[in-house]
Design an enzyme around this catalytic site. Structure first.
Site, PDB file in Angstrom:
ATOM      1  N   PHE A 102     136.127 -20.527  63.834  1.00  0.00           N
ATOM      2  CA  PHE A 102     134.814 -20.267  63.245  1.00  0.00           C
ATOM      3  C   PHE A 102     134.709 -18.796  62.841  1.00  0.00           C
ATOM      4  O   PHE A 102     133.750 -18.108  63.148  1.00  0.00           O
ATOM      5  CB  PHE A 102     133.702 -20.641  64.229  1.00  0.00           C
ATOM      6  CG  PHE A 102     132.382 -20.945  63.566  1.00  0.00           C
ATOM      7  CD1 PHE A 102     132.277 -21.910  62.586  1.00  0.00           C
ATOM      8  CD2 PHE A 102     131.228 -20.269  63.949  1.00  0.00           C
ATOM      9  CE1 PHE A 102     131.061 -22.199  61.982  1.00  0.00           C
ATOM     10  CE2 PHE A 102     129.997 -20.546  63.358  1.00  0.00           C
ATOM     11  CZ  PHE A 102     129.920 -21.520  62.370  1.00  0.00           C
ATOM     12  N   THR A 104     141.665 -22.089  61.888  1.00  0.00           N
ATOM     13  CA  THR A 104     142.057 -21.149  62.924  1.00  0.00           C
ATOM     14  C   THR A 104     142.925 -20.042  62.340  1.00  0.00           C
ATOM     15  O   THR A 104     143.465 -20.154  61.234  1.00  0.00           O
ATOM     16  CB  THR A 104     142.868 -21.841  64.021  1.00  0.00           C
ATOM     17  OG1 THR A 104     144.027 -22.435  63.434  1.00  0.00           O
ATOM     18  CG2 THR A 104     142.041 -22.901  64.719  1.00  0.00           C
ATOM     19  N   GLU A 139     143.086 -28.139  49.565  1.00  0.00           N
ATOM     20  CA  GLU A 139     142.970 -27.529  48.237  1.00  0.00           C
ATOM     21  C   GLU A 139     143.041 -26.008  48.282  1.00  0.00           C
ATOM     22  O   GLU A 139     143.631 -25.379  47.404  1.00  0.00           O
ATOM     23  CB  GLU A 139     141.656 -27.969  47.581  1.00  0.00           C
ATOM     24  CG  GLU A 139     141.420 -27.395  46.199  1.00  0.00           C
ATOM     25  CD  GLU A 139     142.484 -27.796  45.203  1.00  0.00           C
ATOM     26  OE1 GLU A 139     143.256 -26.907  44.776  1.00  0.00           O
ATOM     27  OE2 GLU A 139     142.551 -28.985  44.854  1.00  0.00           O
ATOM     28  N   GLY A 184     139.834  -3.966  50.817  1.00  0.00           N
ATOM     29  CA  GLY A 184     139.921  -5.200  51.579  1.00  0.00           C
ATOM     30  C   GLY A 184     140.857  -6.230  50.996  1.00  0.00           C
ATOM     31  O   GLY A 184     140.942  -7.358  51.495  1.00  0.00           O
ATOM     32  N   GLU A 228     145.867  -6.197  53.966  1.00  0.00           N
ATOM     33  CA  GLU A 228     145.683  -6.022  55.401  1.00  0.00           C
ATOM     34  C   GLU A 228     146.250  -4.668  55.833  1.00  0.00           C
ATOM     35  O   GLU A 228     146.991  -4.012  55.095  1.00  0.00           O
ATOM     36  CB  GLU A 228     146.408  -7.144  56.156  1.00  0.00           C
ATOM     37  CG  GLU A 228     145.927  -8.543  55.818  1.00  0.00           C
ATOM     38  CD  GLU A 228     144.542  -8.839  56.360  1.00  0.00           C
ATOM     39  OE1 GLU A 228     144.092  -8.129  57.291  1.00  0.00           O
ATOM     40  OE2 GLU A 228     143.906  -9.776  55.844  1.00  0.00           O
ATOM     41  N   ASP A 254     153.681 -14.448  51.478  1.00  0.00           N
ATOM     42  CA  ASP A 254     152.481 -15.258  51.216  1.00  0.00           C
ATOM     43  C   ASP A 254     152.710 -16.167  50.015  1.00  0.00           C
ATOM     44  O   ASP A 254     152.393 -17.365  50.053  1.00  0.00           O
ATOM     45  CB  ASP A 254     151.287 -14.336  50.971  1.00  0.00           C
ATOM     46  CG  ASP A 254     150.055 -15.085  50.499  1.00  0.00           C
ATOM     47  OD1 ASP A 254     149.470 -15.828  51.304  1.00  0.00           O
ATOM     48  OD2 ASP A 254     149.675 -14.923  49.319  1.00  0.00           O
ATOM     49  N   LYS A 308     153.041 -20.547  49.466  1.00  0.00           N
ATOM     50  CA  LYS A 308     152.291 -21.253  48.428  1.00  0.00           C
ATOM     51  C   LYS A 308     153.230 -21.979  47.468  1.00  0.00           C
ATOM     52  O   LYS A 308     152.933 -23.081  46.994  1.00  0.00           O
ATOM     53  CB  LYS A 308     151.407 -20.271  47.671  1.00  0.00           C
ATOM     54  CG  LYS A 308     150.314 -19.651  48.528  1.00  0.00           C
ATOM     55  CD  LYS A 308     149.563 -18.556  47.805  1.00  0.00           C
ATOM     56  CE  LYS A 308     148.467 -17.954  48.679  1.00  0.00           C
ATOM     57  NZ  LYS A 308     147.748 -16.848  48.016  1.00  0.00           N
ATOM     58  N   GLY A 325     138.678 -14.759  49.076  1.00  0.00           N
ATOM     59  CA  GLY A 325     137.240 -14.534  49.226  1.00  0.00           C
ATOM     60  C   GLY A 325     136.648 -15.574  50.155  1.00  0.00           C
ATOM     61  O   GLY A 325     137.042 -16.741  50.118  1.00  0.00           O
TER      62      GLY A 325
END
Length: 355
Positions: A10, A101, A154, A211, A214, A225, A229, A326
């Site tokens: 969360f 998570t 998605e 931002g 990282e 990353d 993908k 975002g």
């Protein structure tokens, strides 16, 4: 029938989705006939709370944002606190698990185990975690199908931009022979800044201050990353079992101002590109900086924007562009999947439904 939802994790993305479910509740009900009820939250850092008849979203959000935890959610009859993620999946009455998570992309954990637990307990999953799809797609898709539940992901490639649903739904009937994409906004922003004259380190520091990057930017700048993908695109869109570790990968950390200047002098531009190419029955993939011509459709994609190009045998070259990150955009990607799940009526794996 009300869809009961449990959040596993969360953080910012989960909270963004919860807020969308609350603020858009009437619109979702009137437009899609979708009625949702959040019954559980379980987060390793923020605590856990469950009530079979539903939790109040504004109260959840207030507790998290003011106190950093849901543990002080007001007690009332039937409320249970302290369940871990597996207990929440197994014992709650949720029929949809939102898995958001913090997950190690190298192992896919704990998200892979959460998906397995949900599927074996006949519960559907929507997630934005790349790990389960990049590392265990075949196993998890089969498990979801065996248990006749839905698996939506998605947001794993381009956040709220529908990079996965579009090729299998809107481009159905085409043979997609190649996919090329700018799938990391951090590195694309850095390359844009370097073209404006910034050194690599200065561009990185700007990205961090905004931002986009990282504190440890390794996953972005070394291309990891994008590699995850790319594996998702190969497995899901191309239907080919390609492991992320088998995709050659090179990032942008070796590019210098001299490289940028030489490219500009040749009317070219450096882009960190993902490629997935189909030749006969074989599919190959790569992630690396590439020099592309200024008139290439991807050359004009600047800043933190993402873009993907599908080369189709009938439709030709189709490009999709939009935000690749975002909180609101990523929360929206989960909502896309929840709406899709609701539309299917008979819950089945997203890949099968879209295909």
């Amino acid at each position: 029938m009300t869809m009961k939802i449990a959040f596993i994790g969360f953080g910012g993305v989960g909270q963004a989705l919860a807020e969308l479910l609350h603020t858009r509740r009437q619109h979702l009900l009137e437009t899609y006939g979708l009625d949702t009820q959040v019954v559980a939250v379980s987060d390793v850092m923020k605590g856990a709370v469950y009530h079979p008849e539903g939790l109040d979203i504004p109260t959840l959000l207030r507790e998290v944002r003011e106190n950093g935890s849901v543990t002080e959610y007001p007690d009332h009859t039937g409320l249970i606190k302290g369940w871990d993620s597996i207990q929440t999946i197994e014992q709650s009455n949720a029929d949809m698990i939102v898995e958001v998570t913090f997950t190690d992309v190298e192992t896919g954990q704990p998200a892979i185990d959460h998906c397995k637990c949900a599927f074996t307990n006949k519960k559907s999953v929507v997630t934005t975690n790349k790990g389960p799809v990049a590392l265990a797609y075949r196993e998890l898709a089969q498990l979801a199908e065996e248990n006749q539940v839905y698996w939506g992901f998605e947001g794993t490639v381009m956040s709220g931009t529908p990079a996965l649903r579009m090729p299998l739904a809107s481009l159905a009937g085409n043979e997609i022979t190649e996919i090329r994409g700018i799938l990391n906004g951090t590195t694309n922003y850095m390359l844009t800044e370097m073209e404006k004259g910034s050194a690599y380190q200065d561009a990185l520091e700007k990205a961090q201050s905004l931002g986009y990057a990282e504190a440890d930017p390794t996953s972005d700048v070394e291309g990891y990353d994008v590699r995850y993908k790319t594996a998702i695109l190969a497995n899901y869109v191309m239907g080919y079992p390609l492991a992320s570790r088998d995709i050659p990968c090179k990032g942008i950390s070796g590019l210098t101002q001299d490289d940028i200047k030489e490219a500009k002098a040749s009317n070219k531009r450096w882009k960190l590109l993902a490629r997935v190419k189909k030749e006969g029955d074989q599919v190959t993939a790569s992630v690396q900086p590439e020099l592309i011509d200024q008139d290439d459709s991807l050359a004009g994609i600047t800043g933190p924007t993402n873009a993907i190009v599908y080369d189709c045998d009938m439709a030709g070259e189709i490009m999709l562009t939009g935000a690749g990150a975002g909180l609101i955009e990523t929360g929206y990607s989960l909502l896309i999947d929840i709406i899709d799940f609701h539309r299917t009526k008979t819950p089945i794996v997203a890949h099968e439904e879209d295909a």
